[in-house]
Design a protein around this motif. Structure first.
Motif: not given
Length: 207
Positions: A8-37
């Protein structure tokens, strides 16, 4: 246990958009093509040198008892080092969770809300890559306004109750012409101290 690694990342884009919180779901763990951490500790010591005054003092004390042997050094752990996550993942694109819903990618879980500069759920790989990088460009992420990372047993239902406050290093996204269905993502997340909590607590006490 958290089923998907989530940033989750908080960012201020300014203008009419303003502040937003981006939620990025990186996918199932350990599966082919998913997130390797990869999770680890970058070890760091306060002193590790025979020329340091602290080490020299300790060595003088040890010399009365035979000193140290061979190349055995003296190290003082003062909480140095860093807790990090090396993440290599792919944009989810049009992939679906077991319940049929898309992986959230930005400020909204609703695909109809985008794609745009702050949300790209169920969008194309290049749109998702650019949206994530756009958050990282607009965000002022640090100990005062950290990003938040949930992974494995780290909140909200794991034995660690909350997300980890983190900062990111060297984020990048690559879209290859031979693999147009996804974009490769790479970044390092480093755990940081969340200074926003004591500041907010102090502000509430003063008010």
């Amino acid at each position: 246990m958290t089923q998907y690694a989530t940033l989750e990342i908080d960012a201020d884009f300014g203008g009419a958009v303003g502040e937003k919180t981006g939620v990025f779901e990186l996918g199932p763990l350990g599966e082919d093509g998913a997130a390797q951490i990869e999770e680890g500790i970058r070890s760091g010591y306060l002193v590790d040198s025979a020329l340091d005054d602290v080490v020299s003092t300790i060595e003088r004390l040890l010399s009365d008892n035979g000193g140290t042997k061979g190349r055995a050094g003296i190290h003082v752990d003062a909480g140095g080092g860093q807790h990090y996550f090396q993440i290599d993942a792919e944009t989810p694109g049009n992939a679906r969770k077991p319940d049929g819903s898309p992986f959230q990618w930005g400020s909204s879980a609703d695909p109809a809300a985008g794609p745009n500069e702050h949300t790209a759920t169920d969008a194309t790989p290049i749109q998702q890559k650019m949206t994530l990088i756009n958050y990282m460009r607009a965000a002022t992420t640090g100990s005062r306004t950290p990003a938040r990372f949930r992974y494995g047993e780290i909140g909200p239902d794991g034995y660690l109750e909350d997300s980890l406050p983190v900062v990111f290093e060297d984020p990048s996204g690559v879209l290859e012409s031979t693999r147009p269905a996804t974009a490769d993502l790479s970044m390092v997340l480093v755990e940081t101290t969340d200074l926003s909590r004591p500041v907010q607590k102090e502000l509430r006490r003063e008010s």
